[in-house]
Design an enzyme around this catalytic site. Structure first.
Site, PDB file in Angstrom:
ATOM      1  CG  HIS A   1     136.057  33.585 -43.727  1.00 14.92           C
ATOM      2  ND1 HIS A   1     135.386  34.636 -43.148  1.00 14.92           N
ATOM      3  CD2 HIS A   1     136.955  34.151 -44.583  1.00 14.92           C
ATOM      4  CE1 HIS A   1     135.847  35.782 -43.625  1.00 14.92           C
ATOM      5  NE2 HIS A   1     136.795  35.518 -44.497  1.00 14.92           N
TER       6      HIS A   1
HETATM    7  C1  BDR Z   1     134.234  32.932 -47.791  1.00 13.37           C
HETATM    8  O1  BDR Z   1     134.603  33.334 -49.109  1.00 13.37           O
HETATM    9  C2  BDR Z   1     135.785  32.704 -49.504  1.00 13.37           C
HETATM   10  O2  BDR Z   1     136.656  33.641 -50.029  1.00 13.37           O
HETATM   11  C3  BDR Z   1     136.336  31.994 -48.305  1.00 13.37           C
HETATM   12  O3  BDR Z   1     136.922  30.771 -48.671  1.00 13.37           O
HETATM   13  C4  BDR Z   1     135.137  31.796 -47.409  1.00 13.37           C
HETATM   14  O4  BDR Z   1     134.483  30.571 -47.687  1.00 13.37           O
HETATM   15  C5  BDR Z   1     134.317  34.144 -46.872  1.00 13.37           C
HETATM   16  O5  BDR Z   1     133.452  35.143 -47.308  1.00 13.37           O
END
Ligand code: BDR
Ligand code: CA
Length: 313
Positions: free
Chosen positions: A243
């Site tokens: 992400h």
């Molecule tokens: C987001 O949530 C976190 O677990 C990750 O780092 C990312 O920023 C994805 O939903």
């Protein structure tokens, strides 16, 4: 050479946050003014330590890390050890950091920096819950006009949520902060699950990081191998979504991403859909357009950029 982009990374590391921070440090086009840390994937005491570990891994012990909010504005903190492991950064065996944590509160650092730097020159890059950004806006509302843009990872609409059927983790953890930020009149680029679910850490891609043979390259491979296990099981894919590095990649190569300027509003009332980012993709309301909502990424080019840049550290 054009002036470098000045950014503040607001983060809750997190393996994918870590890769985003490494990408920023590896990019000469970017000047990281500071790293502000928030509670999210794991509690603040761990996220701040993880941020310092990553700075040292990148060979940047002079970078400044500021701790901010230890809990969301209104709701109880929800963490994600099931995804990221007990430390938030499970995978590589990184040494305890030696560099100090700054004394100033993250929200004060954000305010001070935005009031000092020329207006319209600093980009905020939130990679976690938006608590610190909302706190900074509350402390000094004048910063809203001075922020160049906010490029954040959060939200999801077409793909649904990843922590509830309706909500993505970063927005779900502090929906009230997200609501404040999206209503502040700041230009926002939102990189939601609809985009990041295309950027999978396949076995071939992880192998490419390992093949770099450097400390950061191998650490990234180890982080991704740990981090993807949860998502592979959940989604049945080869690899999990990477992400947060999409935010930094967007700054470097916006042409790899496509989306639409629309209204996005955050649900803060209903228990069932708390933290949902309601994206008016078809413009069926008269709500003001407040977000550039990214839907697609050229994921092959994204990984080429990542491997090439991490290889320079
Ligand atoms: C987001 O949530 C976190 O677990 C990750 O780092 C990312 O920023 C994805 O939903
Ligand atoms: Ca994150």
């Amino acid at each position: 050479m054009p002036d470098s982009m000045k950014i503040i990374i607001d983060t809750d590391p997190g393996q994918d946050d870590a890769v985003a921070i490494l990408l920023a440090f590896a990019s000469p086009e970017i000047e990281v003014l500071g790293i502000t840390v928030v509670a999210g994937n794991v509690p603040l005491s761990l996220t701040e330590k993880n941020a310092r570990k990553i700075c040292e891994l990148a060979g940047r012990p002079q970078a400044r890390v500021f701790a901010g909010a230890s809990h969301p504005l209104v709701r109880q903190l929800v963490t994600a050890e099931d995804v990221h492991g007990k430390t938030g950064l499970n995978g590589p065996d990184l040494p305890e950091p030696k560099m100090p944590l700054q004394k100033q509160h993250a929200a004060d650092f954000i305010v001070e920096t935005l009031m000092r730097e020329a207006s319209g020159t600093v980009t905020l890059c939130p990679l976690g819950p938006l608590t610190n950004i909302a706190m900074a806006l509350a402390r000094e509302p004048k910063i809203a006009r001075r922020i160049k843009q906010i490029v954040l990872m959060g939200g999801g609409f077409f793909e649904g949520g990843n922590v509830t059927p309706a909500a993505e983790f970063n927005i779900y953890v502090d929906p009230h902060a997200a609501d404040i930020v999206l209503k502040a009149g700041i230009p926002v680029v939102m990189i939601p699950l609809d985009c990041t679910h295309q950027a999978l850490t396949t076995a071939t891609r992880v192998a490419a990081f390992r093949k770099l043979g450097t400390g950061p390259g191998i650490a990234v491979a180890e982080m991704l191998e740990f981090f993807e296990r949860f998502d592979e099981k959940k989604y049945g894919t080869d690899g999990g979504p990477l992400h947060d590095p999409c935010v930094i990649a967007y700054l470097l190569k916006p042409e790899l991403f496509s989306g639409r300027h629309i209204n996005v509003s955050v649900e803060i009332a209903s228990d069932l859909t708390m933290g949902m980012t309601v994206a008016d993709w078809w413009g069926v309301t008269k709500r003001p357009k407040n977000v550039t909502y990214i839907r697609d990424v050229d994921h092959e080019a994204f990984y080429r950029l990542l491997v090439e840049r991490i290889g320079t550290l």
